[in-house]
Design an enzyme around this catalytic site. Structure first.
Site, short mmCIF file in Angstrom:
data_model
loop_
_atom_site.label_atom_id
_atom_site.label_comp_id
_atom_site.label_asym_id
_atom_site.label_seq_id
_atom_site.Cartn_x
_atom_site.Cartn_y
_atom_site.Cartn_z
N LYS A 47 0.84 -1.20 0.00
CA LYS A 47 0.00 0.00 0.00
C LYS A 47 0.88 1.26 0.00
O LYS A 47 1.88 1.32 0.71
CB LYS A 47 -0.90 -0.01 1.25
CG LYS A 47 -1.76 1.24 1.42
CD LYS A 47 -2.77 1.40 0.29
CE LYS A 47 -3.33 2.81 0.25
NZ LYS A 47 -4.08 3.09 -1.00
N GLY A 74 -7.52 7.77 -1.04
CA GLY A 74 -6.78 8.95 -0.60
C GLY A 74 -5.55 8.60 0.23
O GLY A 74 -5.21 9.29 1.19
N LEU A 75 -4.89 7.49 -0.16
CA LEU A 75 -3.63 7.12 0.47
C LEU A 75 -3.72 6.94 1.98
O LEU A 75 -2.84 7.38 2.72
CB LEU A 75 -2.55 8.15 0.14
CG LEU A 75 -2.08 8.13 -1.32
CD1 LEU A 75 -1.20 9.32 -1.61
CD2 LEU A 75 -1.33 6.84 -1.63
N CYS A 133 0.56 11.88 -7.08
CA CYS A 133 0.07 12.74 -5.99
C CYS A 133 0.22 14.21 -6.35
O CYS A 133 1.15 14.60 -7.04
CB CYS A 133 0.86 12.50 -4.72
SG CYS A 133 1.09 10.80 -4.38
N GLY A 248 -6.06 -3.36 -15.34
CA GLY A 248 -7.09 -4.22 -15.90
C GLY A 248 -6.73 -5.67 -16.08
O GLY A 248 -7.49 -6.44 -16.67
C1 LIG Z 1 -8.40 0.46 -3.96
C2 LIG Z 1 -7.16 0.87 -4.71
C3 LIG Z 1 -6.11 1.49 -4.02
C4 LIG Z 1 -4.94 1.88 -4.70
N1 LIG Z 1 -3.92 2.45 -4.00
C5 LIG Z 1 -2.76 2.75 -4.64
C6 LIG Z 1 -1.63 3.26 -3.93
O1 LIG Z 1 -1.68 3.44 -2.70
N2 LIG Z 1 -0.49 3.54 -4.62
C7 LIG Z 1 -0.39 3.33 -5.97
O2 LIG Z 1 0.66 3.58 -6.54
N3 LIG Z 1 -1.44 2.84 -6.67
C8 LIG Z 1 -2.61 2.54 -6.04
N4 LIG Z 1 -3.66 2.02 -6.77
C9 LIG Z 1 -3.53 1.83 -8.22
C10 LIG Z 1 -3.21 0.37 -8.55
O3 LIG Z 1 -2.00 -0.03 -7.96
C11 LIG Z 1 -3.13 0.18 -10.07
O4 LIG Z 1 -2.08 0.96 -10.59
C12 LIG Z 1 -4.41 0.57 -10.78
O5 LIG Z 1 -5.53 0.25 -10.01
C13 LIG Z 1 -4.56 -0.08 -12.16
O6 LIG Z 1 -4.60 -1.47 -12.05
P1 LIG Z 1 -5.96 -2.34 -12.06
O7 LIG Z 1 -6.74 -1.91 -13.27
O8 LIG Z 1 -5.52 -3.75 -12.11
O9 LIG Z 1 -6.68 -1.99 -10.79
C14 LIG Z 1 -4.84 1.64 -6.10
C15 LIG Z 1 -5.90 1.02 -6.77
C16 LIG Z 1 -7.04 0.63 -6.11
C17 LIG Z 1 -8.15 -0.05 -6.88
#
Ligand SMILES: Cc1cc2nc3c(=O)[nH]c(=O)nc-3n(C[C@H](O)[C@H](O)[C@H](O)COP(=O)(O)O)c2cc1C
Ligand SMILES: Cc1cc2nc3c(=O)[nH]c(=O)nc-3n(C[C@H](O)[C@H](O)[C@H](O)COP(=O)(O)OP(=O)(O)OC[C@H]3O[C@@H](n4cnc5c(N)ncnc54)[C@H](O)[C@@H]3O)c2cc1C
Ligand code: FES
Lengths: 306, 245
Positions: A47, A74-75, A133, A248
């Protein structure tokens, strides 16, 4: 019978396979340790962590979409010191694969301080810098939306990370992803992670309000896959450094497609939320799919699309 | 937690827009009342969190209200249809926190999870009073089910078409109920009013939009006196004192 080779190399860090749960969709790894043996995963991206603990955004933080979702977490995180002192050692006790510390910041100084602490932790194998960010010193413009600010973060954190590879995780909410990726490469990035979430919004038509408390949030999930493949393809052809492809991904086929586009490793995000065993199942299916396609070594397909 | 396939045995309307669905499958991960399940619906990206209404060794029963597209799809499910469900999610009600006399307060479909709780409390030989609040007479559900378990049931309706006219808190003033601990589930405003009105200890079942439902995404956070907590993993049941309204 020769077994398929699944192992890949990210800047000298050996991964038993290219599958990595993406940051924010797998907690700090330990939360899932009771569910399956985490050691089947090539790596785990933790995370996103900031200097101070953060509560994150107000709720609702989640909105459903067709073939995807919006999040506005929101981190939320316990802060870099808890990451280094508690989360990393706890994960290392149960996990031998690549641990990727994902760092966020609202100023260059915050990125430097957090990356330095994460890099000094013996458990960290790779630093992943989330430049999506907003920069509090620059009117809230995200660092990752301009080549020059992405490059300044890159060169600043590279100075404090020693030998540990630094991947810059880019935002897709830009006009020219290639120029930003190249600027990071020129500034010393060891690799690039693509893509973070796309800015999205949903409206509750009955209540006439946005679904997400913060109005907008990050859209991801299966629907964004073609965009992610395209960006990985573009960047892999413009840069020499390795790419972790993300966005995705939901199946072994998707992993193969993403690698053919140019990714050296592949991250799975939102799919983990609908299926807690998604990453594990993909790792299990990957050799079967490779056999179907006549792929003996996964490395042979990285970037085969010209 | 456990992800497995459940088969629909029954899906019937029990009140306007409200259905009872009985599912057959592996319930071994369920620990008790207060927990919820995450139901995967064909065509929808995220799972739907629904509280456990009742369960035994082979079956799981849920009560759901049709509020959107997913629950609308759910009410079209037929016997024999199968669904992927994650069971064993969230914390249970603490049935040992009640010494002798329990008060259960449910608003609308919030009555659903209190039924399994009532069964557990009755099995321990405790006395249970249940206050169920609805808008109108035709929305009333589960009253007989609670009575059949041996609980004393008090109904309130906002329009006065049955039982005490007004809110569940009005019933508290009108009836002389003996209890040492309370449990409540329903709309947030109702639970807040209940917590402000009642001075014994108690527990509330919170609701929040969820990403995962099993503690890895931080989508469902609420602020509590113990700091940020995940409704899905650290809740949904919280002690009255922990909740910051
Ligand atoms: C619930 C959630 C929390 C996320 N938190 C972060 C994060 O803290 N830091 C980060 O770099 N990306 C974060 N992401 C982005 C994912 O790591 C990823 O780059 C993005 O969701 C695209 O991949 P996906 O389509 O497989 O979800 C988050 C995504 C989701 C769905
Ligand atoms: C722990 C918990 C237990 C619950 N138990 C029950 C129950 O026993 N019976 C029942 O009828 N309802 C229950 N709910 C509410 C139920 O989850 C929602 O009514 C349902 O998800 C709505 O889905 P939809 O597709 O019809 O609505 P839509 O509005 O179309 O759904 C869109 C998205 O929002 C989410 N969502 C919408 N409303 C809610 C809500 N109130 N709470 C959480 N997520 C929501 C959906 O899950 C989906 O992801 C519970 C919620 C939680 C958090
Ligand atoms: S819904 Fe993901 S942590 Fe609660």
């Amino acid at each position: 019978m020769v077994n398929e080779n699944l192992s890949v190399d990210l800047c000298g860090v050996k991964l038993s396979n290219p599958m990595i749960p993406a940051s924010g969709t797998f907690g700090f790894g330990i939360e899932m340790a009771d569910e399956f043996d985490l050691n089947v995963l090539g790596g785990i991206s933790l995370k996103g962590t900031t200097r101070e603990p953060r509560f994150g955004n107000p709720t609702p933080r989640i909105a459903e979409c067709r073939s995807g979702m919006i999040n506005s977490v929101g981190l939320q995180n316990p802060g870099i010191d808890v990451l280094v002192n508690e989360k990393l050692p706890a994960l290392r006790r149960v996990y031998g694969g690549a641990i990727i510390a994902n760092i966020s910041g609202f100023s260059i100084e915050e990125y430097e301080e957090c990356c330095a602490k994460a890099a000094q932790a013996p458990e960290t194998d790779i630093i992943e810098v989330n430049v999506s960010c907003p920069n509090v010193h620059n009117g809230g413009m995200a660092f990752g939306t301009s080549a020059s600010s992405a490059a300044s973060v890159t060169s600043a954190v590279k100075k404090v990370c020693g030998e540990k590879p630094v991947f810059i995780k880019l935002s897709p909410n830009v006009t020219d992803i290639v120029s930003i990726a190249k600027a990071c490469e020129d500034a010393g990035a060891d690799g690039i992670t693509l893509i973070n979430t796309l800015l999205g919004m949903r409206i509750d038509i009955q209540r006439r309000t946005p679904v997400i408390a913060n109005k907008m949030g990050g859209f991801s999930g299966q629907a964004v896959f073609p965009i992610a493949v395209r960006m990985v393809y573009q960047v892999s052809h413009a840069c020499r450094i390795p790419i972790m492809g993300c966005g995705g991904v939901a199946s072994a086929e998707d992993v193969i497609e993403m690698m053919m586009a140019g990714a050296s490793a592949v991250q799975v995000g939102a799919e983990n939320l609908r299926n807690p065993y998604a990453s594990k199942e993909i790792v299990e299916n990957l050799p079967l799919k490779m056999k179907d396609l006549g792929i003996k070594d996964i490395n042979e397909i990285i970037g085969v699309i010209e | 937690m456990k992800e497995s396939i459940f088969e629909v045995e029954l899906n019937e309307k029990i009140a306007p827009r409200t259905y009872r669905i009985k599912l057959k499958g592996d319930t071994s991960a369920i620990e008790g009342s207060g927990q919820f399940v995450q139901v995967s619906l064909p065509g929808f990206f995220l799972r739907r969190p629904i509280s456990i209404h009742e369960y035994d060794g082979q079956t799981l029963t849920l009560i759901y209200r049709v509020v959107g597209e997913g629950t609308r799809m759910m009410c079209s499910l037929q016997c024999g249809d199968t669904l992927s469900i994650i069971t064993g999610l969230g914390k249970c009600f603490d049935i040992d926190a009640c010494r002798k006399d329990a008060l259960l307060i449910g608003g609308g479909v919030g009555a659903a999870p209190l039924y399994e709780l009532c069964k557990e409390l009755c099995a321990q030989g405790k006395n249970v009073t249940v206050i169920l609040g609805f808008n109108r007479k035709d929305e009333i559900m589960l009253a007989e089910d609670f009575s059949d378990l041996g609980a004393k049931v008090i109904i309130t309706t906002v329009d006065g078409s049955e039982g005490t006219k007004g809110f569940v808190t009005d019933a508290l003033s009108l009836h002389n109920i003996n209890y040492d601990y309370f449990y409540t589930c329903g709309p947030r405003v109702m639970m807040k009013a209940v917590c402000e009105r009642i001075h014994t200890g108690g527990e509330v079942s919170m609701e929040e939009r969820m990403g995962c439902g099993f503690g890895i995404c931080y989508g469902c956070t609420c602020n509590t006196t113990k700091g940020p907590q995940r409704v899905c993993k650290d809740g949904p049941v919280f002690k009255k004192e922990e909740v910051i309204w």
